[in-house]
Design a protein around this motif. Structure first.
Motif, mmCIF file in Angstrom:
data_model
loop_
_atom_site.group_PDB
_atom_site.id
_atom_site.type_symbol
_atom_site.label_atom_id
_atom_site.label_comp_id
_atom_site.label_asym_id
_atom_site.label_seq_id
_atom_site.Cartn_x
_atom_site.Cartn_y
_atom_site.Cartn_z
ATOM 1 N N GLU A 90 0.827 -1.210 0.000
ATOM 2 C CA GLU A 90 0.000 0.000 0.000
ATOM 3 C C GLU A 90 0.860 1.258 0.000
ATOM 4 O OE1 GLU A 90 -3.110 0.179 -0.586
ATOM 5 O OE2 GLU A 90 -3.431 -1.979 -0.512
ATOM 6 N N LEU A 91 1.944 1.242 0.760
ATOM 7 C CA LEU A 91 2.846 2.398 0.790
ATOM 8 C C LEU A 91 3.512 2.601 -0.566
ATOM 9 C CD1 LEU A 91 4.450 1.856 4.303
ATOM 10 C CD2 LEU A 91 3.044 3.807 3.631
ATOM 11 N N CYS A 92 3.836 1.514 -1.235
ATOM 12 C CA CYS A 92 4.442 1.626 -2.568
ATOM 13 C C CYS A 92 3.447 2.191 -3.584
ATOM 14 C CB CYS A 92 4.958 0.261 -3.033
ATOM 15 S SG CYS A 92 6.499 -0.247 -2.239
ATOM 16 N N VAL A 93 2.192 1.784 -3.479
ATOM 17 C CA VAL A 93 1.157 2.325 -4.377
ATOM 18 C C VAL A 93 1.001 3.824 -4.135
ATOM 19 C CG1 VAL A 93 -1.301 2.309 -4.930
ATOM 20 C CG2 VAL A 93 -0.090 0.158 -4.620
ATOM 21 N N ALA A 94 0.915 4.215 -2.869
ATOM 22 C CA ALA A 94 0.784 5.638 -2.540
ATOM 23 C C ALA A 94 1.991 6.422 -3.038
ATOM 24 C CB ALA A 94 0.628 5.803 -1.029
ATOM 25 N N LEU A 95 3.167 5.843 -2.903
ATOM 26 C CA LEU A 95 4.393 6.499 -3.359
ATOM 27 C C LEU A 95 4.369 6.709 -4.865
ATOM 28 C CD1 LEU A 95 7.092 7.469 -2.128
ATOM 29 C CD2 LEU A 95 8.052 5.245 -2.680
ATOM 30 N N GLU A 96 3.910 5.716 -5.578
ATOM 31 C CA GLU A 96 3.862 5.816 -7.042
ATOM 32 C C GLU A 96 2.828 6.834 -7.505
ATOM 33 O OE1 GLU A 96 3.772 2.789 -10.887
ATOM 34 O OE2 GLU A 96 3.266 2.040 -8.889
ATOM 35 N N GLN A 97 1.672 6.878 -6.837
ATOM 36 C CA GLN A 97 0.603 7.779 -7.268
ATOM 37 C C GLN A 97 0.885 9.232 -6.897
ATOM 38 O OE1 GLN A 97 -3.147 6.400 -5.780
ATOM 39 N NE2 GLN A 97 -3.243 4.659 -7.180
ATOM 40 N N HIS A 98 1.680 9.454 -5.862
ATOM 41 C CA HIS A 98 1.934 10.822 -5.396
ATOM 42 C C HIS A 98 3.419 11.172 -5.529
ATOM 43 C CE1 HIS A 98 -2.120 11.330 -3.594
ATOM 44 N NE2 HIS A 98 -2.048 10.009 -3.476
ATOM 45 N N MET A 99 4.005 10.732 -6.613
ATOM 46 C CA MET A 99 5.423 10.965 -6.859
ATOM 47 C C MET A 99 5.770 12.452 -6.895
ATOM 48 S SD MET A 99 8.195 9.043 -7.487
ATOM 49 C CE MET A 99 7.583 7.516 -8.158
ATOM 50 N N ASN A 100 4.816 13.283 -7.297
ATOM 51 C CA ASN A 100 5.069 14.723 -7.402
ATOM 52 C C ASN A 100 4.870 15.453 -6.081
ATOM 53 O OD1 ASN A 100 5.648 14.648 -10.201
ATOM 54 N ND2 ASN A 100 3.469 14.577 -10.677
ATOM 55 N N ALA A 101 4.303 14.780 -5.104
ATOM 56 C CA ALA A 101 4.063 15.404 -3.800
ATOM 57 C C ALA A 101 5.230 15.072 -2.877
ATOM 58 C CB ALA A 101 2.748 14.925 -3.211
ATOM 59 N N LYS A 102 6.145 15.998 -2.730
ATOM 60 C CA LYS A 102 7.374 15.722 -1.980
ATOM 61 C C LYS A 102 7.093 15.373 -0.519
ATOM 62 C CE LYS A 102 11.709 17.746 -0.401
ATOM 63 N NZ LYS A 102 11.374 17.807 1.033
ATOM 64 N N ASP A 103 6.101 16.041 0.097
ATOM 65 C CA ASP A 103 5.852 15.763 1.513
ATOM 66 C C ASP A 103 5.305 14.353 1.723
ATOM 67 O OD1 ASP A 103 3.545 16.472 0.220
ATOM 68 O OD2 ASP A 103 2.986 18.083 1.596
ATOM 69 N N VAL A 104 4.430 13.897 0.821
ATOM 70 C CA VAL A 104 3.933 12.524 0.918
ATOM 71 C C VAL A 104 5.092 11.543 0.735
ATOM 72 C CG1 VAL A 104 2.454 10.767 -0.142
ATOM 73 C CG2 VAL A 104 1.604 13.100 0.145
ATOM 74 N N CYS A 105 5.904 11.794 -0.285
ATOM 75 C CA CYS A 105 7.057 10.920 -0.543
ATOM 76 C C CYS A 105 8.006 10.891 0.657
ATOM 77 C CB CYS A 105 7.811 11.390 -1.785
ATOM 78 S SG CYS A 105 6.869 11.255 -3.316
ATOM 79 N N THR A 106 8.228 12.044 1.258
ATOM 80 C CA THR A 106 9.159 12.123 2.385
ATOM 81 C C THR A 106 8.674 11.297 3.567
ATOM 82 O OG1 THR A 106 9.891 14.339 1.719
ATOM 83 C CG2 THR A 106 10.308 13.689 3.998
ATOM 84 N N TYR A 107 7.381 11.414 3.888
ATOM 85 C CA TYR A 107 6.857 10.652 5.021
ATOM 86 C C TYR A 107 6.898 9.147 4.752
ATOM 87 C CZ TYR A 107 5.268 14.736 7.628
ATOM 88 O OH TYR A 107 5.238 15.899 8.354
ATOM 89 N N ILE A 108 6.555 8.732 3.541
ATOM 90 C CA ILE A 108 6.587 7.299 3.225
ATOM 91 C C ILE A 108 8.020 6.781 3.273
ATOM 92 C CG2 ILE A 108 6.155 5.580 1.419
ATOM 93 C CD1 ILE A 108 3.752 7.219 0.566
#
Length: 868
Positions: free
Chosen positions: A477-495
């Motif tokens: 699930e974290l990998c899916v979220a990471l892939e879908q929000h690749m442009n959102a640096k804050d989401v990527c940073t937390y994951i």
């Protein structure tokens, strides 16, 4: 046969093919001890610290590092008042809007007594009659009283909307109710006895009269109504009353009767238990402590009367009273209010406002203590569990933000785990992941995902939470979220921070390694955010963890398109940043408070990058390819050139370890082989330093490079061999092992064997055998191999070993006695492991060496063998 150490043998089965060592002919024993990793392997992985994550100075919806534009994200600070709530949304779910009556009320007089005024029913003589309930009278009372027990301003027209349920359908024609008026509807007279009369309510009764009446005699009047209604019920069963048009007919039965009884019980409970508390809450001039106490009693009473939720009919009156108290702006009071309002299952605007209220309370860290002693967390988790993701996304955002703040407190964090928050959050993430980028809700749900992943990052600190994350499929699930929000640096940073924490643990690291998609995602992030140090360093740290123990992970990452080029590009970028910082420092005098901290941010990235390269090189085919990669070797060499171990200890030692690993591989076009003399020269600086870890790492590199004649000549020319002999006195097994490896390779050349006699080399080797032999069969075997090479052309034991001859004979004889040499007090695994290396590494060469010495020794002294 000569024994050449060359490149030290790795105990990793993947590197056995390339081992140039002297091999023993004894068969390998397959025991559990073989899985034990040897820290001494030439091909060694590196460890490093996890990147430091500073705590936010203030609790905010979005951290200071957020790249979301303020105008495009919900605010962290806002004002909240009673007007933020909407009473219209607080009606009971059973409410039905009734059409207004199209006729004027008519005052009806009694047939027998025209002069009489309105009479209130008398209480029944028999107390048992009190328990005979008439739902019609009870609801008449409820409709008249609703909204009037508090100030008239508190009553909304929406309170007129209510379903009418009746135990007797005929009674429905006699009741026409509104919030402020009870209208009498004239009907044709049907006599049933002299006492019968029609129900009448004077609309001219004033509000103040009603209020005084209800406040003083509410319970008594309720019983009067119920007793009087019993007479009407009896009459209803013996007469036929006409039904007024516009009323819905209801079929009587057990369900209706039960529902009526429950409604009447609710009425009694309301007036006896709830109403007095609401009057307490009306006293705004009262102090906060009393109001909080009243709220506590109110929640307990509502819970006791099963009035929490949406089906409570006086819900709107109750909620409006609570909403007004929000204006007092007291966090302890607002905490109590939020808990009750959430328990009443509000929705729409009210849900958003109460979630903001909870967010505002939790934002203040000083409130953590009072939150711990209440059950606000339960209410917020229930919101996450039940509310619609798209319909209530903004309310869920502030609800999740409040939970995120709570997760910063250790007590509340443990409470979350115990209440199943991990599984709940992953379910919410799964719902968010199902919303695709072209959906209108995608951007707003990205805000929610920031709060969710930040909370998971805090939960990842707890062992029970880590187990739940693994069991509930958090990786995918974290990998899916990471892939879908690749442009959102804050989401990527937390994951990435979550992965950074959890990948330090073997079980989670294995689960992440099994997710083949993760390598592509990490490489994409590195290429997209190459200069975002906080993101880059964590991804590199994760890759270092993945490649530390998993050979499959090493191979899989290496085979991903552009993987090595990405690492090289990052290495160049951060080396330039580090060089510029160092240059800036030296231009300003290079002293005082301007001295850069070590490791600097750029230097820390380089440390973790080198770790990945060193870990990858443990894999045979990957290591061979990297040894031939000139860009990789050049970058490692430059680190040793411009950095000193005194200023940048971890960086320099990491670079030396990586070079040592790559120097293991004898491949065509090896970049290490091409630069071997240059590498040897820059290692001299490290070898002569006061840092023992750096010295050992430099000696290890010389151990591999000394298989080349040019390096052996360099060692003799620079008198490095004397330094190696001196290290035998270090009383450290690893140091002695590395130094002995270099001396072993020197003894391959006949012309260099005599050097062992200098500086007391033979005596020091014998001392090492005596001190470390029984505890380290690898080192004991290496010493015997060195002495074997040295004594190849022996003619007399005394001439080669001098006064150490007898000591050596005693030692070899004792160490070859299995019963004396092996310590059987060890547990089974360690005993098997110890015996394995005694048989494979020591015994064969020690037996040959002992035989050689004995055959060239003219006198064998009597030997007393003592156990070790």
């Amino acid at each position: 046969a000569l024994l050449c150490r060359g490149m030290q043998a790795s105990k990793n089965k993947n590197t056995d093919k390339a081992e140039p060592f002297y091999r023993l002919s004894v068969p390998k024993q397959k025991t559990s001890s073989e899985i034990i990793n040897e820290a001494r392997n030439v091909l060694r992985t590196l460890r490093t610290r996890r990147p430091f994550t500073p705590t936010e100075d203030q609790r905010k919806l979005f951290g200071s590092g957020s790249t979301r534009a303020p105008q495009n994200r919900p605010p962290s600070v806002f004002s909240l008042h009673a007007s933020s709530f909407d009473l219209a949304e607080s009606r009971p779910v059973s409410g039905v809007r009734l059409s207004p009556l199209d006729h004027k009320p008519v005052l009806v007089t009694f047939a027998k007594d025209e002069d009489s005024s309105i009479c209130l029913p008398k209480p029944p003589a028999d107390a048992a009659e009190v328990r005979k309930v008439s739902s019609a009278r009870a609801r008449l009372f409820r409709r008249n009283s609703q909204g009037n027990f508090l100030s008239a301003k508190m009553v909304s027209s929406d309170q007129n909307e209510e379903k009418l349920d009746s135990e007797e359908p005929a009674m429905m024609s006699n009741l026409c109710r509104s919030n402020d008026n009870c209208l009498a509807e004239q009907r044709s007279y049907t006599p049933f006895n002299d006492e019968n009369r029609q129900l009448i309510c004077n609309e001219r009764i004033s509000s103040s009269e009603r209020e005084d009446f209800l406040k003083g005699t509410a319970g008594k009047f309720l019983f009067q109504l119920r007793g009087e209604s019993d007479q009407i019920k009896k009459a209803g069963r013996s007469s036929s009353w006409p039904r007024s048009t516009g009323w819905k007919r209801r079929v009587t039965g057990l369900e209706d009767e039960t529902r009526m009884n429950e409604s009447e019980e609710e009425e009694i409970f309301w007036h006896i238990k709830i109403l007095p508390i609401l009057h307490e809450l009306e006293k705004v001039e009262d102090n906060i402590e009393n109001l909080c106490l009243a709220c506590t009693k109110l929640y307990q009473a509502l819970n006791e009367g099963n009035m929490l939720g949406k089906r409570f009919k006086r819900r709107s009156v109750l909620l409006k009273t609570l909403y007004k108290l929000v204006d007092i702006d007291s966090d302890p009071l607002c905490l109590k209010l939020a808990k009750i309002i959430l328990a009443m299952k509000v929705d729409g605007k009210n849900l958003l406002s109460v979630c903001k209220l909870a967010f505002k309370i939790c934002r203040n860290e000083k409130n953590d203590y009072i939150i711990q002693n209440d059950r606000l967390l339960d209410c917020l988790l229930e919101v996450l569990r039940t509310e619609d993701l798209q319909k209530s996304n903004e309310a869920l955002l502030y609800c999740m933000g409040a939970i995120k703040f709570m997760s910063g407190n250790a007590v509340l964090l443990n409470e979350m785990v115990n209440k199943g928050a991990v599984e709940m959050l992953l379910q919410l993430m799964k719902q968010i992941n199902n919303i695709k980028e072209n959906d209108i809700y995608f951007s707003n749900l990205g805000h929610l995902l920031v709060q969710l992943t930040a909370t998971l990052r805090n939960l990842a600190d707890l062992p029970p939470a880590r187990r739940q994350l693994i069991c509930n499929g958090a990786v995918s699930e974290l990998c899916v979220a990471l892939e879908q929000h690749m442009n959102a640096k804050d989401v990527c940073t937390y994951i990435v921070r979550i992965f950074s924490k959890l990948s330090s643990y073997n079980d989670f690291c294995a689960a992440l390694a099994d997710c083949s998609r993760c390598y592509i995602l990490f490489l994409a992030l590195l290429n997209k955010h190459q200069k975002q140090q906080d993101l880059v360093i964590r991804i590199i740290f994760i890759l270092g963890n993945l490649t530390a123990k998993n050979n499959q992970a090493r191979e899989q990452f290496f085979k991903e398109k552009g993987s090595v080029n990405t690492l090289i590009s990052l290495f160049q970028t951060y080396r330039e940043l580090d060089l510029n910082a160092q240059k800036w420092y030296h231009e300003r005098g290079g002293e005082g408070k301007n001295r850069p901290k070590h490791p600097s941010e750029a230097e820390d990235v380089l440390i973790k990058l080198i770790r990945v390269l060193a870990n990858l090189s443990v894999h045979p085919s990957v290591g061979a390819a990297l040894a031939a990669a000139h860009h990789v070797v050049e970058l490692l060499v430059t680190v040793l050139e411009y950095k000193s171990v005194d200023d940048s200890e971890e960086l320099v030692i990491s670079a030396a370890t990586a070079i040592n690993n790559l120097s293991y591989y004898k491949v065509k076009s090896s970049a290490v082989q091409d630069k071997k003399l240059h590498i040897a020269e820059i290692l001299l600086k490290l070898l002569m330093s006061n840092n023992m870890d750096g010295v050992v790492e430099a000696v290890r590199v010389f151990g591999n490079l000394s298989q080349y004649h040019e390096i052996c000549d360099f060692i003799i020319q620079k008198k490095i061999y004397k330094f190696m002999i001196a290290l035998l006195d270090a009383k450290n097994q690893d140091v002695c092992f590395s130094a002995c490896g270099v001396l072993l390779n020197l003894t391959v050349d006949k012309n260099k064997r005599a050097l062992l006699m200098e500086e007391g080399g033979i005596g020091k080797l014998v001392d090492c055998l005596r001190d470390f032999g029984p505890a380290d069969w690898q080192l004991a075997g290496l010493i015997c191999k060195t002495l074997w090479n040295y004594s190849e052309n022996i003619t007399s034991a005394a001439s080669y070993f001098g006064e150490d001859t007898d000591t050596l004979l005693v030692l070899l004889t004792s160490l070859l006695d299995e019963e004396l040499a092996l310590d059987y007090s060890l547990d089974r695994d360690l005993r098997d492991y110890n015996k394995l290396y005694w048989e494979r590494e020591f015994k064969p060469v020690a037996e040959k060496l002992l035989d050689r010495i004995q055959s060239h020794h003219s006198f064998l002294p009597t030997v007393t063998i003592t156990p070790f």
